[in-house]
Design an enzyme around this catalytic site. Structure first.
Site, short mmCIF file in Angstrom:
data_model
loop_
_atom_site.label_atom_id
_atom_site.label_comp_id
_atom_site.label_asym_id
_atom_site.label_seq_id
_atom_site.Cartn_x
_atom_site.Cartn_y
_atom_site.Cartn_z
N GLU A 166 0.84 -1.20 0.00
CA GLU A 166 0.00 0.00 0.00
C GLU A 166 0.87 1.26 0.00
O GLU A 166 0.57 2.23 -0.68
CB GLU A 166 -0.93 -0.01 1.21
CG GLU A 166 -2.04 -1.06 1.15
CD GLU A 166 -1.62 -2.38 1.80
OE1 GLU A 166 -0.44 -2.74 1.69
OE2 GLU A 166 -2.47 -3.04 2.42
N HIS A 167 1.97 1.23 0.76
CA HIS A 167 2.93 2.33 0.70
C HIS A 167 3.50 2.46 -0.71
O HIS A 167 3.67 3.58 -1.22
CB HIS A 167 4.09 2.10 1.68
CG HIS A 167 3.81 2.53 3.09
ND1 HIS A 167 3.32 3.78 3.40
CD2 HIS A 167 3.97 1.87 4.28
CE1 HIS A 167 3.19 3.88 4.72
NE2 HIS A 167 3.57 2.74 5.27
N HIS A 377 10.52 -13.92 10.67
CA HIS A 377 10.10 -15.24 11.14
C HIS A 377 9.67 -16.12 9.98
O HIS A 377 10.03 -17.30 9.92
CB HIS A 377 8.95 -15.10 12.14
CG HIS A 377 8.59 -16.40 12.80
ND1 HIS A 377 7.61 -17.24 12.31
CD2 HIS A 377 9.12 -17.02 13.90
CE1 HIS A 377 7.53 -18.30 13.08
NE2 HIS A 377 8.42 -18.20 14.05
N GLY A 403 14.22 -11.88 24.19
CA GLY A 403 13.78 -13.07 23.47
C GLY A 403 12.97 -12.79 22.23
O GLY A 403 12.31 -13.69 21.70
N GLU A 412 21.12 -18.00 17.29
CA GLU A 412 19.81 -18.51 17.70
C GLU A 412 19.11 -19.20 16.53
O GLU A 412 18.47 -20.23 16.70
CB GLU A 412 18.95 -17.37 18.24
CG GLU A 412 17.61 -17.83 18.81
CD GLU A 412 16.86 -16.72 19.52
OE1 GLU A 412 15.63 -16.64 19.32
OE2 GLU A 412 17.49 -15.95 20.27
N ALA A 413 19.26 -18.64 15.32
CA ALA A 413 18.68 -19.26 14.13
C ALA A 413 19.31 -20.62 13.87
O ALA A 413 18.63 -21.56 13.43
CB ALA A 413 18.85 -18.34 12.93
N VAL A 414 20.60 -20.75 14.15
CA VAL A 414 21.27 -22.05 13.99
C VAL A 414 20.67 -23.06 14.95
O VAL A 414 20.43 -24.22 14.60
CB VAL A 414 22.80 -21.91 14.23
CG1 VAL A 414 23.46 -23.29 14.27
CG2 VAL A 414 23.43 -21.04 13.16
N TRP A 416 17.72 -23.31 16.02
CA TRP A 416 16.40 -23.72 15.56
C TRP A 416 16.47 -24.52 14.26
O TRP A 416 15.47 -25.12 13.84
CB TRP A 416 15.51 -22.50 15.33
CG TRP A 416 14.97 -21.88 16.58
CD1 TRP A 416 15.54 -20.90 17.33
CD2 TRP A 416 13.73 -22.20 17.22
NE1 TRP A 416 14.74 -20.59 18.40
CE2 TRP A 416 13.62 -21.37 18.36
CE3 TRP A 416 12.71 -23.11 16.95
CZ2 TRP A 416 12.54 -21.42 19.22
CZ3 TRP A 416 11.62 -23.15 17.80
CH2 TRP A 416 11.54 -22.32 18.93
N LYS A 418 17.17 -22.92 11.42
CA LYS A 418 16.81 -21.97 10.36
C LYS A 418 18.04 -21.54 9.56
O LYS A 418 17.92 -21.05 8.44
CB LYS A 418 16.11 -20.76 10.98
CG LYS A 418 14.80 -21.12 11.66
CD LYS A 418 14.20 -19.96 12.44
CE LYS A 418 12.90 -20.39 13.13
NZ LYS A 418 12.29 -19.29 13.91
#
Length: 461
Positions: A166-167, A377, A403, A412-414, A416, A418
Site C-alpha cells: 500500500e505504501h 520469522h 527473546g 539462535e537461528a542455527v 532452531w 533456520k
C-alpha cells in the site's frame, strides 16, 4: 584458598587457536582512501564495531550472487549416479522487508533489486526448479493467475508485512514528505485529544517517524483511494469468473479444496502488478487529474513503473504478505461489500505452504532480512523446512535480551535449524535506512555492472 584465587585470576591469555579468526589488525581508511566513498567502504572490514559487520554483510551478499554447488546435504550420495561435471546453481535469495521501509527511500533500492535482470552464466542453473504447484489458473479472460515464481531479477522471493505494498502504491500517487525532526514539526504538537481529533478531521498528515503523508479515508476521491477501489473491484470480478469456471468443471476424484478459487496474497499482489498501469490510467481519469485518454495512459504507465509491484510482476518475483490483513487494503476489501461488490475470499495458508515449498525445493538459499517480526520469522521458518539457509544477512537494531524474534542473533537461528551449521551469517546492528542502500550500491549495483561488462567482452570475442 590463595592458590585457588590465584589460579582463577591469573589465567594465561588464550592461544591463537582459541582466538579463531581474530587475527585482523584494526585499521581505518588512510588519507588516500578518504577521497573516495568506495575506498572507505572497502576499508570497513578492519574498522571494527558495526563497520566490520557491515563489511561482512557485503561479503555474504556477494556470495549469494555467486554461482556455486548445491548445499552439501542436497548433493548426490555415493549410491546416486553423480553427473560427470558438478551442477552449479544461483542461490535463491529470500528478502524480507517490513512495511515501514516502503515509506522510505529503501523502496527505490528494493525496486532496483526487482528491476535489474542479468542472465545466468552458461552452465549455471536457478537454485529452484520452476514452480509446479497447482494453484489458481485461468484462461485469458482476465481471471486470476498465481505469481510464477521464476524470478529473472537479482532477488527471487520478497516477503513483506501488511501495509508494505500500500505504501508502494501510495507513493506512486503522491509524494511523502520529511518532517524536521522526529514525530512532530515545531508548532504542531497537539496537547489535547480534541485538538488531535479536529486535526485528523481536517486531513492532517499521518506520520511514522519523520516521514509524513496525506491521510485519506476509503470514501475519499484522491488518487490512492481510487486506485485501491479499482484494484479491489477488478479482483472481485476476476474471482467471480474463477469461481464460475471451477463450478462448471467436473468434480475431481480427490476433492479436498472446496474453495480453490480463493485468492492468496501473492496472487493478489501479482495481479495488482500486472494491472497497475491500467488501474492508474483509469484512476487518473476518474479523479479528473488527467482528462485526455492518451495522456492518462502515458502517465498511468509512468506511475506504474515507479512501483515495486510492477517490476516484481514483470520479472517473476513473488511477493508474499503473511500479515496482509494488517494493511490498508483490508479496509477497501471490507467496505467494497457496501457498494455491492462481492467480498473477496482470501487464503493466507496456501501462501505459507508455497513459501515453505519454494525453500524446500531450492538447492542453495540466502536470506536478507530488513527489520524483524513477521517477515523475519516467515523467511527463516521457510528455510527451516530445508534444514536451514546457507547465507543470511540480518539488518536491524533490536537486542536479544527480551527473546524477541527481531533481536535474535544468527546463533539462535542455527539452534532452531533456520540456518545451517555450516552457514555464513551476520547481524548488522543499525537502522536499516542507513546501511541497506550502501549494500545495494556496493554489492548489487557493482555486480550488475561487472556482469554486463563481461557480457560485452564475450560479444566482442
Amino acid at each position: 584458598m590463595a592458590e585457588l584465587a590465584k589460579s582463577a585470576v591469573l589465567v594465561s591469555s588464550c592461544t591463537d587457536d582459541l582466538l579463531g579468526d581474530a587475527k585482523q589488525v584494526v585499521v581505518g581508511p588512510n588519507q588516500e582512501d578518504l577521497h573516495s566513498a568506495e575506498a572507505v567502504l572497502n576499508r570497513y572490514s578492519t574498522v571494527g564495531f558495526q563497520a566490520s559487520n557491515l563489511a561482512r554483510a557485503f561479503s555474504i551478499c556477494e556470495m549469494m550472487l555467486t554461482p556455486q554447488s548445491p548445499s552439501p546435504s542436497l548433493m548426490p550420495t555415493e549410491g546416486d549416479q553423480a553427473s560427470e561435471s558438478p551442477v552449479m546453481v544461483q542461490p535463491t535469495l529470500f528478502v524480507g522487508v517490513t512495511a515501514n521501509l516502503f515509506g522510505t527511500g529503501c523502496r527505490e533500492a528494493i525496486r532496483f533489486l526487482c528491476t535489474e535482470c542479468v542472465p545466468l552464466p552458461n552452465g549455471v542453473e536457478p537454485a529452484t526448479p520452476l514452480d509446479d504447484m497447482a494453484g489458481i489458473s485461468c484462461d485469458g479472460t482476465g481471471a486470476l493467475k498465481p505469481s510464477p515464481c521464476d524470478s529473472r531479477a537479482l532477488i527471487h522471493v520478497l516477503v513483506v508485512s501488511g501495509g508494505a505494498m500500500e505504501h508502494d502504491i501510495r507513493r506512486a500517487c503522491e509524494s511523502y514528505k520529511l518532517s524536521r525532526d522526529g514525530a512532530e514539526e515545531e508548532g504542531e504538537q497537539f496537547h489535547h485529544p480534541v485538538e488531535r481529533d479536529r486535526s485528523r478531521s481536517k486531513g492532517t498528515d499521518c506520520h511514522f517517524g519523520n516521514v509524513r503523508y496525506n491521510s485519506s479515508g476509503v470514501a475519499s476521491r484522491n488518487l490512492f483511494s481510487c486506485v485501491m477501489r479499482c484494484l479491489v473491484k477488478r479482483l472481485a470480478e476476476a474471482q467471480r469468473k474463477e469461481k464460475a469456471n471451477r463450478e462448471a468443471a467436473p468434480i475431481p476424484e480427490a476433492y479436498y479444496d472446496v474453495c480453490s478459487w480463493a485468492i492468496t496474497p501473492s496472487t493478489l499482489w501479482y495481479m495488482a502488478g500486472l494491472w497497475m498501469a491500467d488501474i492508474f490510467t483509469e484512476a487518473l481519469q476518474e479523479t479528473g487529474e488527467v482528462t485526455d485518454e492518451k495522456v492518462a495512459s502515458e502517465e498511468g504507465l509512468k506511475r506504474a513503473k515507479s512501483t515495486v509491484l510492477y517490476w516484481a510482476a514483470r520479472n517473476g518475483v513473488p511477493i508474499f504478505s503473511p500479515s496482509l490483513t494488517d494493511g490498508d487494503i483490508m479496509e477497501f476489501i471490507l467496505t467494497a461489500g457496501d457498494t455491492g461488490v462481492p467480498l473477496l475470499q482470501l487464503d493466507l495458508v496456501a501462501d505459507i505452504h508455497r513459501l515453505n515449498r519454494l525453500a524446500m525445493r531450492s538447492r542453495r538459499t540466502g536470506m536478507m532480512i530488513l527489520g524483524g517480526g513477521v517477515v523475519k520469522h516467515h523467511v527463516c521458518n521457510a528455510n527451516l523446512m530445508r534444514n536451514g539457509a546457507d547465507y543470511a544477512v540480518f539488518l536491524n537494531n533490536a537486542q536479544e535480551f527480551d527473546g524477541s524474534d527481531a533481536g535474535a542473533r544468527p546463533g539462535e537461528a542455527v539452534s532452531w535449524g533456520k540456518l545451517r551449521l555450516d552457514s555464513t551469517a551476520v547481524k548488522v546492528y543499525s537502522e536499516v535506512t542507513i546501511v541497506f542502500p550502501l549494500i545495494v550500491v556496493h554489492v548489487f549495483v557493482a555486480w550488475v555492472r561487472m556482469m554486463r561488462s563481461k557480457g560485452k567482452e564475450n560479444i566482442r570475442s
